[in-house]
Design an enzyme around this catalytic site. Structure first.
Site, short mmCIF file in Angstrom:
data_model
loop_
_atom_site.label_atom_id
_atom_site.label_comp_id
_atom_site.label_asym_id
_atom_site.label_seq_id
_atom_site.Cartn_x
_atom_site.Cartn_y
_atom_site.Cartn_z
N THR A 16 2.13 5.01 -0.39
CA THR A 16 3.10 4.32 0.47
C THR A 16 2.44 3.05 0.99
O THR A 16 1.29 3.07 1.41
CB THR A 16 3.56 5.19 1.65
N ALA A 17 3.18 1.97 0.96
CA ALA A 17 2.60 0.66 1.25
C ALA A 17 2.43 0.42 2.74
O ALA A 17 3.07 1.05 3.58
CB ALA A 17 3.50 -0.42 0.66
N SER A 44 -1.77 2.84 -2.30
CA SER A 44 -0.83 1.87 -2.83
C SER A 44 -1.52 0.56 -3.14
O SER A 44 -2.43 0.13 -2.43
CB SER A 44 0.29 1.63 -1.81
N TYR A 67 1.07 -1.49 -9.94
CA TYR A 67 2.22 -2.14 -10.55
C TYR A 67 1.70 -3.07 -11.65
O TYR A 67 0.60 -3.62 -11.52
CB TYR A 67 3.01 -2.98 -9.54
N THR A 93 3.30 2.87 -11.53
CA THR A 93 4.72 2.93 -11.15
C THR A 93 5.53 2.14 -12.17
O THR A 93 5.29 0.95 -12.37
CB THR A 93 4.93 2.36 -9.74
N LYS A 168 4.49 7.21 -13.00
CA LYS A 168 5.33 7.56 -11.85
C LYS A 168 6.67 6.85 -11.93
O LYS A 168 6.73 5.63 -12.07
CB LYS A 168 4.62 7.18 -10.54
N HIS A 192 11.57 6.72 -6.45
CA HIS A 192 11.12 5.67 -5.54
C HIS A 192 11.75 5.80 -4.15
O HIS A 192 12.20 4.83 -3.55
CB HIS A 192 11.41 4.28 -6.11
N ASP A 223 7.61 13.96 -6.81
CA ASP A 223 7.41 13.06 -5.67
C ASP A 223 8.77 12.72 -5.08
O ASP A 223 9.62 12.15 -5.78
CB ASP A 223 6.70 11.79 -6.13
#
Length: 305
Positions: A16-17, A44, A67, A93, A168, A192, A223
């Site tokens: 989590t950002a 993240s 990413y 992701t 993910k 997401h 998740d």
């Protein structure tokens, strides 16, 4: 065991950002709590603490979420940085080649506070958060993420790292088979946080299709939507090898910092163990598909006496 790493429970922490927006200690507090609980913490890419800072919190098992950006050199630098810091896996992701229309972010004019930075991107000319009329995060993502993301990128990552790659964002059997063909070490069923696309299925409803398609070749994790130990039990009964939690960590981090994260992990573990006991399961192997029924909208647990 997860990818050969022994953990205390099938409950891990999802990426989590920007966790310092929840608490000043941010990702480092989460990492310490995860280590104390004997489980995995995923950092993240868009964290407000960098990989080195998280690694310095102790001997815990850390995964690095990634990413694919337009600049592959930056991606390679991030992967090498995670490797040097002792991270054990890459969580790629794949459901965000374009960011969904996050209306809450737009309404609130969300932007990273000026006193925080995206620490993993410092020195790479990517550390600032753009200021716009809608969502700074939306503009940031649109500018940096690569819309041409494909399964070839999973194979490319394997040429620059020996770390296992978890994919993910998979929700279908078709993508499961493609992920396996691309060499993924595991799949994380994720939507997401249901923020990318309206009407997307809940992860618990997509899980069994993905598990069946994987045919035991690689582990499948869940998740999203896990709020109680009973949710963990249902996921394992439907074939998941474990679950990742996101929002409960952020909520507990905002409430009490590191002690809060420790508390939520312990609560979930206690609830999960109690569910196992009341369902007649003495070990994880005894949790089977027979313990749940899905004729209704949501899976329900069937106790075995």
């Amino acid at each position: 065991m997860v990818l050969g790493f022994k953990i205390s429970m099938p409950i891990m922490i999802a990426p989590t950002a920007m966790q310092k927006m929840a608490h000043p200690d941010g990702e480092c507090a989460t990492a310490r709590a995860a280590s104390a609980a004997g489980t995995i913490m995923t950092l993240s890419s868009w964290a407000t603490s960098n990989a080195e800072e998280v690694a310095s919190t102790g001997p815990g098992i850390h995964f690095f979420q990634l990413y694919v950006l337009k600049d592959r050199n930056v991606v390679a630098q991030l992967v090498r940085r995670a490797e040097r810091a002792g991270f054990r896996a890459i969580v790629l992701t794949v459901d965000t080649p374009r960011l969904g229309r996050r209306e809450a972010d737009i309404k609130n004019r969300f932007a990273l506070p000026s006193y925080l930075t995206l620490k993993n991107f410092e020195g790479l000319d990517l550390g600032k958060n753009y200021k716009t009329n809608d969502s700074g995060l939306t503009t940031y993502a649109a500018e940096q993420t690569d819309r041409s993301l494909s399964w070839k990128d999973v194979k490319w990552l394997q040429t620059i790292t020996t770390l296992p790659i978890l994919v993910k964002g998979v929700l279908t059997a078709e993508d499961t088979r493609l992920a396996i063909q691309a060499g993924a070490a595991g799949i994380i069923v994720s939507n997401h946080g249901a923020r990318q696309l309206d009407y997307v299925p809940a992860t618990i409803m997509a899980l069994e299709e993905v598990v069946k398609a994987a045919q035991g070749k690689i582990p499948v994790f869940l998740d999203g939507g896990v709020r109680r130990g009973t949710d963990v039990f249902k996921a394992l009964a439907l074939g998941a090898s474990g679950v990742f939690i996101g929002r409960p960590v952020l909520f507990s981090l905002a409430a009490e910092g590191e002690p809060g994260v420790k508390k939520v992990l312990q609560m979930l573990r206690d609830e999960f163990e109690l569910t196992m006991a009341l369902s007649g399961c003495r070990s994880l192997k005894e949790i089977t598909r027979d313990h749940v029924m899905t004729e209704w909208d949501r899976p329900r647990i069937l106790p075995r006496l």
